[in-house]
Design an enzyme around this catalytic site. Structure first.
Site, PDB file in Angstrom:
ATOM      1  N   GLU A 179     125.202  54.971  26.106  1.00 33.84           N
ATOM      2  CA  GLU A 179     125.330  53.586  25.634  1.00 33.84           C
ATOM      3  C   GLU A 179     124.247  52.671  26.194  1.00 33.84           C
ATOM      4  O   GLU A 179     123.790  52.855  27.324  1.00 33.84           O
ATOM      5  CB  GLU A 179     126.710  53.066  26.052  1.00 33.84           C
ATOM      6  N   SER A 205     135.105  55.626  28.354  1.00 38.63           N
ATOM      7  CA  SER A 205     135.326  54.801  29.564  1.00 38.63           C
ATOM      8  C   SER A 205     135.716  55.625  30.783  1.00 38.63           C
ATOM      9  O   SER A 205     136.544  56.527  30.707  1.00 38.63           O
ATOM     10  CB  SER A 205     136.404  53.735  29.355  1.00 38.63           C
ATOM     11  N   LYS A 213     124.138  48.926  27.271  1.00 41.16           N
ATOM     12  CA  LYS A 213     125.140  47.905  27.583  1.00 41.16           C
ATOM     13  C   LYS A 213     124.624  47.052  28.734  1.00 41.16           C
ATOM     14  O   LYS A 213     124.420  47.553  29.841  1.00 41.16           O
ATOM     15  CB  LYS A 213     126.428  48.647  27.990  1.00 41.16           C
TER      16      LYS A 213
END
Length: 261
Positions: free
Chosen positions: A54, A217, A56
């Protein structure tokens, strides 16, 4: 009002504003709108590592993760590392992302790109397509069953893969339908921000095998992935673990090398 409620309230206003500024016809005329998409689900099925890396900058739970990197370097680094796909946060207010990040990532790599966003309108899927995404995220916590059906079928009509995210058994049961490609289990409780891999483990047997299982996550080490692979997971979304380093691409390279040994 929890953080998810705040985000969705702000997102509805934002989408209405964007719709008033850029008509759908303009999105459909984008050069990238006719581009042939690449399937993330297929990549995950054929991969040993299953890593979705990701981009981010920050998040409501961790505030700033890394503001100093440019998307181009991160995308190239992830591609060189051999990840299966790249997730790009496009929410500005809470995550510091933008659609321009998606556009830059698209120009910098050939990976399947996931538009990581709080989607609640078909317009956002047209944006995703126009800015070079291959995959969209639908979050069961903020959508009704009818909306999940409507949005996932619309995404398929645009040749976009669909990753549907759930947090618990109730969300999973309302979400399962043929127009999904991947079912993602978010290990973070969006109300408390607590993270537990047990969420992925307990829901794994309830996800039908025709969907690619993705765990999201709190995945920060090789052991966690190897453990989750035993539960049938083929995709692992990793954000902060790579982004908190000075070189996410190099970090992802080392991680994947260790995983495949």
């Amino acid at each position: 009002m929890n953080i998810l409620d705040k985000i969705t309230l702000d997102k509805r206003k934002e989408v209405e504003l964007r719709k008033s500024l850029i008509p759908t016809s303009q999105l459909e005329q984008s050069v990238l709108f006719e581009r042939q998409t690449v399937s993330l689900a297929t990549n995950l099925r054929n991969s040993k590592s299953g890593i979705i890396a990701e981009h981010k900058r920050r998040s409501p739970s961790k505030s700033v993760i890394n503001n100093g990197l440019n998307v181009q370097d991160v995308a190239k680094g992830y591609q060189d590392a051999g990840v299966c796909g790249m997730s790009v946060l496009t929410d500005g207010k809470y995550f510091g992302g933008s659609l321009d990040d998606l556009l830059t990532a698209r120009a910098s790599c050939n990976l399947p790109l996931l538009r990581k966003e709080f989607i609640m309108d078909e317009y956002q899927m047209l944006e995703a397509k126009a800015y070079g995404a291959d995959v969209i995220l639908l979050i069961a916590a903020i959508l009704s069953r009818n909306e999940i059906k409507q949005f996932s079928e619309f995404a398929k009509s645009l040749h976009l893969d669909v990753l549907l995210e759930v947090h618990n058994e109730e969300e999973l049961h309302k979400s399962v339908m043929p127009s999904l490609d991947m079912l993602g289990v978010n290990n973070r409780n969006l109300k408390t921000f607590d993270v537990s891999l047990n969420t992925s483990k307990s829901l794994s047997s309830l996800i039908p095998n025709e969907f690619v299982k993705v765990s999201e996550s709190g995945i920060s080490n090789i052991e966690a992935i190897k453990e989750l692979q035993h539960y049938g997971y083929q995709g692992f979304l990793i954000g902060e673990n790579f982004m908190k380093t000075d070189n996410p691409g190099a970090s992802a390279t080392e991680f994947i090398k260790s995983l495949e040994q």
